[in-house]
Design a protein around this motif. Structure first.
Motif, PDB file in Angstrom:
ATOM      1  N   TRP A  36       0.636  -1.217   0.028  1.00  0.00           N
ATOM      2  CA  TRP A  36      -0.092   0.088  -0.047  1.00  0.00           C
ATOM      3  C   TRP A  36       0.730   1.252   0.033  1.00  0.00           C
ATOM      4  O   TRP A  36       0.387   2.187  -0.630  1.00  0.00           O
ATOM      5  CB  TRP A  36      -0.915   0.062   0.973  1.00  0.00           C
ATOM      6  CG  TRP A  36      -2.025  -1.032   0.826  1.00  0.00           C
ATOM      7  CD1 TRP A  36      -2.375  -2.148   1.434  1.00  0.00           C
ATOM      8  CD2 TRP A  36      -3.140  -0.845  -0.130  1.00  0.00           C
ATOM      9  NE1 TRP A  36      -3.678  -2.857   0.982  1.00  0.00           N
ATOM     10  CE2 TRP A  36      -3.975  -1.702  -0.188  1.00  0.00           C
ATOM     11  CE3 TRP A  36      -3.316   0.238  -0.751  1.00  0.00           C
ATOM     12  CZ2 TRP A  36      -5.089  -2.033  -0.925  1.00  0.00           C
ATOM     13  CZ3 TRP A  36      -4.649   0.081  -1.696  1.00  0.00           C
ATOM     14  CH2 TRP A  36      -5.410  -1.129  -1.746  1.00  0.00           C
ATOM     15  N   GLU A  37       2.004   1.191   0.550  1.00  0.00           N
ATOM     16  CA  GLU A  37       3.096   2.456   0.399  1.00  0.00           C
ATOM     17  C   GLU A  37       3.249   2.783  -1.024  1.00  0.00           C
ATOM     18  O   GLU A  37       3.492   3.953  -1.146  1.00  0.00           O
ATOM     19  CB  GLU A  37       4.193   1.752   1.226  1.00  0.00           C
ATOM     20  CG  GLU A  37       5.149   3.152   1.276  1.00  0.00           C
ATOM     21  CD  GLU A  37       4.901   4.253   2.296  1.00  0.00           C
ATOM     22  OE1 GLU A  37       5.893   5.270   2.217  1.00  0.00           O
ATOM     23  OE2 GLU A  37       3.953   4.766   2.473  1.00  0.00           O
ATOM     24  N   ARG A  40       0.881   5.146  -2.351  1.00  0.00           N
ATOM     25  CA  ARG A  40       0.244   6.536  -1.744  1.00  0.00           C
ATOM     26  C   ARG A  40       1.141   7.702  -2.592  1.00  0.00           C
ATOM     27  O   ARG A  40       2.085   7.368  -2.997  1.00  0.00           O
ATOM     28  CB  ARG A  40       0.839   6.409  -0.219  1.00  0.00           C
ATOM     29  CG  ARG A  40       0.217   5.609   0.761  1.00  0.00           C
ATOM     30  CD  ARG A  40       0.690   5.730   1.999  1.00  0.00           C
ATOM     31  NE  ARG A  40      -0.064   5.048   3.192  1.00  0.00           N
ATOM     32  CZ  ARG A  40       0.498   3.861   3.920  1.00  0.00           C
ATOM     33  NH1 ARG A  40       1.522   3.430   3.323  1.00  0.00           N
ATOM     34  NH2 ARG A  40      -0.309   3.411   4.542  1.00  0.00           N
ATOM     35  N   MET A 172      -6.392   1.218   3.703  1.00  0.00           N
ATOM     36  CA  MET A 172      -6.561   1.694   2.185  1.00  0.00           C
ATOM     37  C   MET A 172      -7.524   0.580   1.583  1.00  0.00           C
ATOM     38  O   MET A 172      -7.791   1.309   0.603  1.00  0.00           O
ATOM     39  CB  MET A 172      -5.111   1.881   1.916  1.00  0.00           C
ATOM     40  CG  MET A 172      -4.530   3.175   2.583  1.00  0.00           C
ATOM     41  SD  MET A 172      -2.733   3.414   1.809  1.00  0.00           S
ATOM     42  CE  MET A 172      -3.284   3.849   0.043  1.00  0.00           C
TER      43      MET A 172
END
Length: 251
Positions: A36-37, A40, A172
């Motif tokens: 998920w990073e 971003r 997220m």
């Protein structure tokens, strides 16, 4: 070494072995956060590292020399972890800072994330902190510039104490449900696409533990029996990575 020191060393060694196993068992959470990073717009991680043991045989010793060191720039394909060695070894000469290395999950000795200066994982570090005085822990944490928290309560997921559901699905993943559905419905070729390694989007989302995306992909025709070039189905990855919430969906 005195008998008392031998006992202390043996106890710490057993604690470290237990820490290695715990890091391996929870690596799935580390990778979910890395996944998920990458999506971003503004990075949230202060650091994201994996510790692995390197070894070198020495003609003078029957046992290899082992040194545990951190790697960064982590990639993971569900089986192999790849990263770049962050520092120069103190003991070894067969590896160097900047080398790219690959290991299995079963070979790592730790992982650690820091988000908003708060740490997740770091099992071997917490073994050391657990034997420190409160003042020594404070100095240790200040040196790192991080909040390591309670060594007896190691966190694995962002804000899991406030939101236990984060241990099941990444926040997220929930926020991105509609955009994900819209994207896949408009790009059905992405649902069934297979790369040169035999990896599908269903494999990728499963490895990251994203149940919402997995369910959307299956609704739109993703093949749950598809195998990678190494013969792995999405269910194989869910099982190996202990994503219990995905196993019933993929059976």
């Amino acid at each position: 070494m005195s008998q008392e020191n031998n006992i202390i060393y043996a106890e710490q060694n057993e604690k470290m072995k237990a820490a290695y196993l715990k890091a391996q068992d929870t690596f799935n959470y580390f990778w979910r956060e890395i996944y998920w990073e990458a999506k971003r717009m503004v990075p949230a991680h202060d650091l994201s590292l994996v510790k692995i043991p390197f070894q070198q045989m020495d003609e003078a010793n029957a046992e290899p020399t082992v040194e545990h060191m951190w790697i960064s720039e982590i990639a993971f394909d569900g089986e192999n972890i790849t990263g770049v060695l962050m520092n120069s070894p103190n003991l070894l000469t067969n590896v160097a800072e900047g080398d790219t290395v690959t290991r299995k999950v079963s070979e790592i000795s730790d992982w650690m994330l820091a988000i908003d200066r708060k740490t997740y994982g770091g099992y071997t570090i917490q073994v050391l902190r657990s034997d420190m005085t409160e003042e020594a822990r404070k100095q240790h944490d200040e040196a790192w510039g991080l909040d390591f928290g309670d060594p007896n309560n190691i966190l694995v997921a962002y804000k899991q104490e406030e939101n236990e559901e984060n241990l099941i699905e990444h926040p997220m993943s929930k926020v991105m449900e509609k955009p994900a559905r819209d994207y896949f419905e408009a790009n059905l070729d992405a649902v069934t696409a297979i790369d040169e390694n035999g990896v599908t989007r269903l494999h990728t989302e499963t490895i990251a533990g994203n149940k919402i995306a997995v369910e959307i992909l299956l609704e739109l025709g993703a093949d749950k029996t598809a195998k990678t070039n190494t013969g792995k189905t999405a269910l194989d990855f869910a099982t190996a990575l202990n994503w219990k919430h995905l196993i019933p969906v993929l059976k």
